[in-house]
Enzyme design. Structure first.
Site, short mmCIF file in Angstrom:
data_model
loop_
_atom_site.label_atom_id
_atom_site.label_comp_id
_atom_site.label_asym_id
_atom_site.label_seq_id
_atom_site.Cartn_x
_atom_site.Cartn_y
_atom_site.Cartn_z
N LYS A 1 87.97 59.76 96.89
CA LYS A 1 86.41 59.62 96.03
C LYS A 1 86.47 60.97 96.39
O LYS A 1 87.02 61.72 95.41
CB LYS A 1 86.27 58.62 97.12
CG LYS A 1 86.60 56.93 96.76
CD LYS A 1 85.93 56.08 97.30
CE LYS A 1 86.41 54.40 97.05
NZ LYS A 1 86.00 53.87 98.29
N HIS B 1 83.32 56.50 101.55
CA HIS B 1 82.51 56.41 100.90
C HIS B 1 81.40 57.63 101.73
O HIS B 1 79.77 58.07 101.51
CB HIS B 1 81.54 55.45 100.42
CG HIS B 1 81.65 54.51 99.39
ND1 HIS B 1 82.34 54.83 98.21
CD2 HIS B 1 82.88 53.37 99.75
CE1 HIS B 1 82.28 54.85 97.53
NE2 HIS B 1 82.94 53.33 97.99
N SER C 1 79.70 49.90 100.88
CA SER C 1 80.28 50.52 99.61
C SER C 1 79.38 50.11 98.74
O SER C 1 79.49 49.99 96.72
CB SER C 1 81.86 50.40 99.17
OG SER C 1 82.36 48.42 99.32
C1 PLP Z 1 87.11 52.67 98.43
C2 PLP Z 1 87.54 51.97 100.09
C3 PLP Z 1 88.87 52.23 100.48
C4 PLP Z 1 90.05 52.43 99.82
O1 PLP Z 1 90.56 54.00 99.53
P1 PLP Z 1 91.79 54.61 98.43
O2 PLP Z 1 91.59 55.94 98.90
O3 PLP Z 1 90.80 54.10 96.88
O4 PLP Z 1 92.33 53.22 98.61
C5 PLP Z 1 88.82 51.41 101.42
N1 PLP Z 1 88.14 51.80 102.57
C6 PLP Z 1 86.39 52.05 101.64
C7 PLP Z 1 85.54 51.44 102.47
C8 PLP Z 1 86.93 51.78 100.41
O5 PLP Z 1 85.51 52.23 99.63
#
Ligand code: PLP
Length: 401
Positions: free
Chosen positions: A248, A217, A189
């Site tokens: 996302k 991601h 990320s």
């Molecule tokens: C954003 C993210 C999460 C969390 O996801 P949400 O649905 O926003 O709780 C988990 N793992 C990674 C690698 C992320 O970037």
């Protein structure tokens, strides 16, 4: 109010401020999109995870509105005590076929999918082997498990270092652990690079370990119609546990675990956030089904995401910025010095661009960057304006330096 607590809170907050780690969110005054109003100023938003522009897509909005009329606003209970509506079940079936897996279980977020799944599949006879740059929600999930996982015990390998990973696996076999789990982000990320999943899977198969990949991601970004890294690398059936987010690229909120039917059955019985936290509002599930419809039937958003990604990286490179070898829409713009990156963040906002500085301890010391994320929602004009702002800010910073 307890004085001890209040004075402790005040002291801790001051420490964060002194270390330039204090966060204060800016307020969005328009829907998510490429260009938004924030704190009263119109800006190009280069920090959103709304990769495909689905957060405010007309078909997704319409599906949510329809479900609101049909189902009301709340599920009324946790999933297993009468909180599973037909629309929740339909979403899980759609996700399972999208991911080419036997079964999917949805959690209320990606974060809770990690903290629910990881401890549920591990015992104190097991070991977890992690990439050093794994996301915070993976780390927290691992910490909740009774398995061995600590870096100080040698269970964390250098970022994407397959030699170190194999050494960990050999050591784990010698130590006689019952199960061995390798866990990694699919797309990292902060740097936007992709995990070497084919090598990880091959090592797991060679040393009798299983693999969990967090595709937060990669969902909507890589693979067929955005099905993630397993699809991107053609590894169907060889990744034991896939985590995806619905928050996302899918534009709404939620997370899921994709895998075998037995895994789903086990998590229904042992995944604590699933057991003890209320189901999504039905309009969330309905909006997500509509988002999947768009992803499976309209290649436009993913094509725009990738053409904007290539365009944006080329524009930055032509202007002499270092994007740190990122391979996905996540595009770090290297500044190095923490103060320069933080000053740049403020100056960019004044120039009409919202993009956040990422500094130590999220990344190493002296590796500060501004993290930018082009999306399907950006126009050519948005990207051109954003680039101009970056150039002006760099010029001002070098004058001041
Ligand atoms: C954003 C993210 C999460 C969390 O996801 P949400 O649905 O926003 O709780 C988990 N793992 C990674 C690698 C992320 O970037």
């Amino acid at each position: 109010m307890n004085d001890r607590l209040q004075s402790w809170l005040g002291d801790q907050i001051q420490v964060l401020k002194d270390q330039h780690l204090y966060k204060k969110p800016r307020i969005l005054e328009t829907p998510a999109g490429g260009r938004v109003r924030m704190d009263g100023r119109e800006v190009v938003n280069m920090s959103s995870n709304n990769y495909l522009g689905l957060a405010n897509h007309p078909k997704v909005r319409a599906a949510a509105q329809e479900a609101l009329e049909k189902w009301g606003v709340g599920a009324g209970a946790v999933r297993w005590i009468g909180g599973t509506m037909a629309v929740h079940q339909e979403l899980e079936e759609r996700l399972a076929s999208f991911k080419h897996v036997e079964a999917v279980l949805v959690f209320t977020s990606g974060f809770t999918a990690n903290s629910g799944c990881i401890p549920a599949v591990l015992t104190d006879k097991d070991v977890v082997i992690s990439d050093e740059l794994n996301h915070a929600s993976i780390i927290d999930g691992v910490r909740l498990s009774p398995a061995s996982y600590k870096k100080s015990d040698g269970w964390v390998y250098g970022h994407k270092d397959m030699n170190q990973l194999e050494a960990c696996l050999k050591k784990a076999n010698a130590a006689g652990f019952e199960k061995k789990m390798i866990i990694t982000d699919g797309v990292f990320s902060m740097d936007g690079d992709i995990a070497p999943l084919p090598d990880i899977v091959a090592l797991a198969e060679k040393h009798d370990a299983f693999v969990m990949v967090d595709d937060a991601h990669a969902s909507g970004v890589l693979g067929k119609n955005g099905a993630g890294t397993t699809s991107h690398f053609g590894l169907y059936g060889r990744v034991d546990i896939q985590l995806g987010t619905l928050s996302k690229a899918l534009g709404v909120v939620g997370g899921y675990i994709a895998g075998s039917g037995l895994l789903k059955e086990w998590l229904i019985n042992r995944g604590r956030p699933y057991l003890f936290s209320t189901a999504h509002p039905p309009m969330v599930a309905a909006a997500l089904i509509a988002a999947l419809d768009v992803m499976e039937n309209d290649p436009g958003p993913m094509e725009r995401l990738w053409s904007n990604t290539k365009k944006w990286k080329a524009m930055l490179a032509d202007a002499g910025f270092d994007t740190m070898g990122s391979e996905t829409p996540i595009t770090p713009v290297y500044f190095g010095d923490e103060r320069a990156a933080q000053d740049a963040e403020r100056m960019l906002f004044d120039e009409g661009v919202y993009a956040l500085a990422i500094v130590f301890p999220t990344v190493g010391r002296g590796k500060a960057r501004i993290r930018t994320m082009p999306s399907a929602a950006h126009t050519d004009q948005d990207l051109a304006d954003a680039l101009q702002a970056f150039v002006r800010v760099r010029d001002k910073l070098s004058v001041n330096a």
